[in-house]
Motif scaffolding. Structure first.
Motif, short mmCIF file in Angstrom:
data_model
loop_
_atom_site.label_atom_id
_atom_site.label_comp_id
_atom_site.label_asym_id
_atom_site.label_seq_id
_atom_site.Cartn_x
_atom_site.Cartn_y
_atom_site.Cartn_z
N PHE A 36 78.96 -56.51 -24.05
CA PHE A 36 79.54 -56.22 -22.74
C PHE A 36 78.48 -55.63 -21.79
O PHE A 36 78.75 -54.72 -21.02
CB PHE A 36 80.73 -55.27 -22.87
N GLY A 37 77.28 -56.14 -21.90
CA GLY A 37 76.21 -55.72 -21.02
C GLY A 37 75.38 -54.56 -21.51
O GLY A 37 74.42 -54.16 -20.84
N SER A 38 75.70 -54.00 -22.67
CA SER A 38 74.95 -52.87 -23.20
C SER A 38 74.37 -53.22 -24.57
O SER A 38 74.66 -54.27 -25.14
CB SER A 38 75.84 -51.63 -23.31
N LYS A 39 73.55 -52.32 -25.13
CA LYS A 39 72.79 -52.61 -26.34
C LYS A 39 73.67 -52.70 -27.58
O LYS A 39 74.73 -52.06 -27.67
CB LYS A 39 71.71 -51.54 -26.57
N ASP A 40 73.23 -53.48 -28.53
CA ASP A 40 73.87 -53.59 -29.84
C ASP A 40 73.27 -52.54 -30.77
O ASP A 40 72.30 -51.87 -30.43
CB ASP A 40 73.67 -54.99 -30.39
N ASN A 41 73.88 -52.39 -31.95
CA ASN A 41 73.40 -51.41 -32.94
C ASN A 41 73.26 -50.02 -32.32
O ASN A 41 72.28 -49.30 -32.54
CB ASN A 41 72.07 -51.86 -33.54
N PHE A 42 74.26 -49.67 -31.54
CA PHE A 42 74.25 -48.39 -30.84
C PHE A 42 74.65 -47.25 -31.78
O PHE A 42 75.18 -47.47 -32.88
CB PHE A 42 75.20 -48.44 -29.64
N ASN A 100 87.11 -65.17 -27.89
CA ASN A 100 86.06 -66.06 -28.38
C ASN A 100 86.41 -66.68 -29.72
O ASN A 100 86.22 -67.88 -29.95
CB ASN A 100 84.75 -65.28 -28.51
N GLU A 101 86.91 -65.86 -30.64
CA GLU A 101 87.21 -66.35 -31.99
C GLU A 101 88.30 -67.41 -31.95
O GLU A 101 88.22 -68.43 -32.64
CB GLU A 101 87.63 -65.19 -32.89
N GLU A 102 89.32 -67.20 -31.13
CA GLU A 102 90.41 -68.16 -31.06
C GLU A 102 89.93 -69.51 -30.56
O GLU A 102 90.29 -70.56 -31.10
CB GLU A 102 91.50 -67.63 -30.13
N LYS A 103 89.07 -69.50 -29.56
CA LYS A 103 88.57 -70.77 -29.03
C LYS A 103 87.70 -71.49 -30.05
O LYS A 103 87.75 -72.72 -30.15
CB LYS A 103 87.78 -70.50 -27.74
N LEU A 120 75.31 -51.21 -37.55
CA LEU A 120 76.28 -52.28 -37.39
C LEU A 120 75.99 -53.09 -36.13
O LEU A 120 75.54 -52.55 -35.12
CB LEU A 120 77.70 -51.72 -37.32
N SER A 121 76.31 -54.36 -36.21
CA SER A 121 76.16 -55.25 -35.06
C SER A 121 77.54 -55.71 -34.61
O SER A 121 78.38 -56.07 -35.43
CB SER A 121 75.29 -56.46 -35.43
N TYR A 122 77.77 -55.69 -33.31
CA TYR A 122 79.05 -56.15 -32.77
C TYR A 122 79.07 -57.68 -32.78
O TYR A 122 78.20 -58.33 -32.19
CB TYR A 122 79.23 -55.62 -31.34
N ASP A 123 80.05 -58.25 -33.47
CA ASP A 123 80.16 -59.69 -33.60
C ASP A 123 80.97 -60.22 -32.42
O ASP A 123 82.19 -60.25 -32.45
CB ASP A 123 80.84 -60.05 -34.93
N HIS A 124 80.26 -60.63 -31.36
CA HIS A 124 80.94 -61.08 -30.15
C HIS A 124 81.71 -62.37 -30.38
O HIS A 124 82.77 -62.58 -29.80
CB HIS A 124 79.92 -61.26 -29.02
N ASP A 125 81.19 -63.24 -31.26
CA ASP A 125 81.86 -64.52 -31.52
C ASP A 125 83.21 -64.31 -32.19
O ASP A 125 84.10 -65.16 -32.07
CB ASP A 125 80.98 -65.41 -32.40
N ARG A 126 83.38 -63.18 -32.88
CA ARG A 126 84.65 -62.87 -33.53
C ARG A 126 85.35 -61.71 -32.84
O ARG A 126 86.23 -61.08 -33.41
CB ARG A 126 84.42 -62.55 -35.01
#
Length: 281
Positions: free
Chosen positions: A67-73, A85-88, A117-123
């Motif tokens: 969402f515009g900010s860093k991962d693994n925060f 995203n996951e539904e599509k 941890l990494s945020y899984d945007h695809d899911r």
């Protein structure tokens, strides 16, 4: 975009992003953040995206894919996700949801991250989600609010989106330990789909909470975000120790296999020696 009545994190245009961060870290032990926001745009149904995030993290003003900010925060993220995203992806692959596993969007979720941890945007962040709820927050004529409350190591998220001026429970997680000295912020990003993501106000309140001597004893300062009695999603669980019987059987059969291998080796060696003598004579 800084307007007179609000700050627009992103306009209803593709490939835009924006963020607002506090410049002073928060050292409050118990606090409440009230967020007055508005999400609106021309997109209909699911042709809009992607939402915005509210942060309480160690690092500030660092752009990234979440969402515009860093991962693994390090810290807390609360996500107002407007695009599934996951539904599509599952529809494209012609897969079905299992009953009780489907989520209706827009969807609000919370995540505590210790930096690994990494945020899984695809899911849509499902593997690391601690809790969440459906929140139909787009294109409403009345005000929409969200509150994040952190009291006695308990994290709660509540919403007021129905125009009734009543808080509705969304997330309630006990045993959340967040370090002090982190920064509050909010960020948003648009891709192929877009929306206006407006922040009308961010209000932080210090909460006065009475604690018993025992609670004071256990309520110590922490240095990494953690959730008590809960494995942070995304991390592999440690292997359970083997029982005594299982360990005995493994050792026993290992010894049997070793003895068997030695016997076979001796037999082969003796036959080889016999063959060598015959060739010699």
């Amino acid at each position: 975009m800084v307007m007179t009545q609000f700050i627009r994190l992103t306009p209803d245009q593709q490939s835009r992003q924006g963020a607002v961060w506090n410049r002073v870290p928060c050292y409050l032990r118990d606090w409440e953040m009230q967020v007055h926001f508005k999400i609106h745009g021309q997109g209909k149904k699911n042709l809009n995206g992607d939402g915005f995030a509210l942060w309480y993290t160690k690092d500030r003003m660092q752009t990234g894919p979440v969402f515009g900010s860093k991962d693994n925060f390090l810290g807390l993220g609360v996500f107002v996700d407007t695009y599934p995203n996951e539904e599509k992806q599952q529809e494209a692959q012609k897969r079905r949801y299992t009953p009780g596993n489907q989520r209706v969007f827009p969807y609000i979720s919370a995540m505590v991250n210790n930096g690994s941890l990494s945020y899984d945007h695809d899911r849509d962040g499902r593997p690391t989600e601690l809790g969440g709820c459906t929140a139909m927050v787009r294109n409403l004529d009345h005000d929409t609010f969200l509150v994040i409350r952190y009291v006695k190591r308990r994290l709660t998220v509540m919403i007021d989106i129905d125009g009734k001026h009543e808080w509705r429970d969304c997330v309630d997680i006990p045993g959340v330990r967040l370090p002090r000295g982190y920064y509050f912020g909010t960020s948003s990003v648009t891709g192929d789909l877009s929306d206006n993501h407006d922040i009308i106000s961010l209000k932080l309140y210090q909460l006065t909470v009475e604690r018993t001597p025992e609670e004071e004893k256990w309520d110590r300062e922490v240095f990494l975000p953690v959730v008590d009695n809960m494995k942070l999603p995304g991390l592999d669980a440690p292997l359970e120790p083997m029982s005594g019987l299982a360990l005995f059987l493994i050792v026993f059969f290992s010894l049997v296999a070793a003895v068997f291998a030695v016997v076979i080796g001796v037999i082969i060696y003796n036959k080889w020696q016999e063959q060598s003598r015959k060739h010699f004579y």
